[in-house]
Design an enzyme around this catalytic site. Structure first.
Site: not given
Ligand code: 5RP
Length: 266
Positions: A172
């Protein structure tokens, strides 16, 4: 890749489209009762039918989500820090045994490439992958970005590639200019985080650009649950992710749905 690993991964990244809409509601693990997640159960319930995967922590899963749900869970297993401290100083917070007891489809851990603790977080990722491989559990590496890091293709590409090299099954990261290079240089699927709350039309553009440029979907939180119309938002994001709905049409769809009554969760 063994059968169990493939099976779990296909519960997260849907085989019919090769895409996924993950709903990220793990923010409390370092932000506490952040806006929109003060009562996680109430936030999650109306969004759940539209999420391919729920990403959250053990505590919220146990306390706020009924065990009868059918939605696959990606469990955050890193933490131990708060917004008041050094965020990169995370450790592993959940054993694989407990994750499996909760029947998770995957686990997630943050890495902090470029921080003084990068080695620690990268080795934690490698350790988690070693353990997860034994049980066929896919690992999502979250390329966390410190305040001092630039969110550009060079930096995010570095972090994603290192995560993949260490064995993460998918990664991610954030959307950025030249995002297609980040995806091209990362041999495992990439999903994007939404980041801080944006006006809805900007968040929809972000999601559309990300999938157009190779992301397999989103792991989106604040831009869904902090929206004035969270259900309209997640339904629209689904159309973008699974049906390649272009941004302009997505904005129209969101506006139409937003006018309809939001589902009330009692
Ligand atoms: C924090 C995370 C969150 O899940 C991620 O940032 C996703 O959420 P957003 O769309 O609010 O950024 O992993 O480390």
């Amino acid at each position: 890749m063994g059968w169990g690993m493939k099976n779990r991964l296909s519960r997260i990244i849907k085989p019919d489209t090769g895409r996924t809409v993950m709903l990220a509601v793990d923010h409390g693990y370092f932000l506490g009762p952040t806006t929109g997640l003060q009562e996680p159960g109430k936030t999650i319930a109306p969004l759940l039918p539209y999420a391919d995967t729920l990403m959250l922590t053990r505590g919220v899963l146990r306390a706020c989500v009924p065990p009868t749900i059918d939605t696959p869970v990606v469990l955050r297993v890193s933490g131990g820090t708060s917004i008041l401290g050094n965020l990169a100083d995370e450790g592993t917070t959940v054993s694989m045994r407990d994750a499996l007891r909760m029947n998770v489809a995957g686990v997630a851990l943050s890495i902090f490439v470029g921080s003084e603790l990068e080695r620690k977080t990268l080795l934690a990722l490698a350790d988690l992958v070693n353990e997860a491989e034994e049980f066929g559990v896919p690992v999502l590496a979250v390329t966390a970005v410190g305040k001092e890091m630039v969110r550009d293709a060079r930096y995010l590409g570095l972090a994603c590639r290192i995560a993949a090299e260490l064995g993460a099954h998918y990664v991610k990261t954030y959307y950025c200019e030249d995002f297609e290079k980040v995806v091209r240089n990362c041999p495992v699927p990439v999903v994007i985080a939404g980041g801080k709350k944006l006006p809805e039309h900007e968040a929809l553009h972000l999601a559309a650009n990300a999938v157009k440029n190779g992301a397999v979907g989103v792991d989106m939180g604040r831009n869904i649950f902090q929206s004035d119309h969270p259900v309209a938002m997640i339904r629209t994001v689904r159309e973008i992710v699974h049906k390649d709905l272009p941004a302009k049409k997505a904005i129209e769809m969101y506006e139409t749905l937003a006018k309809e009554k939001e589902t009330v969760f009692a």
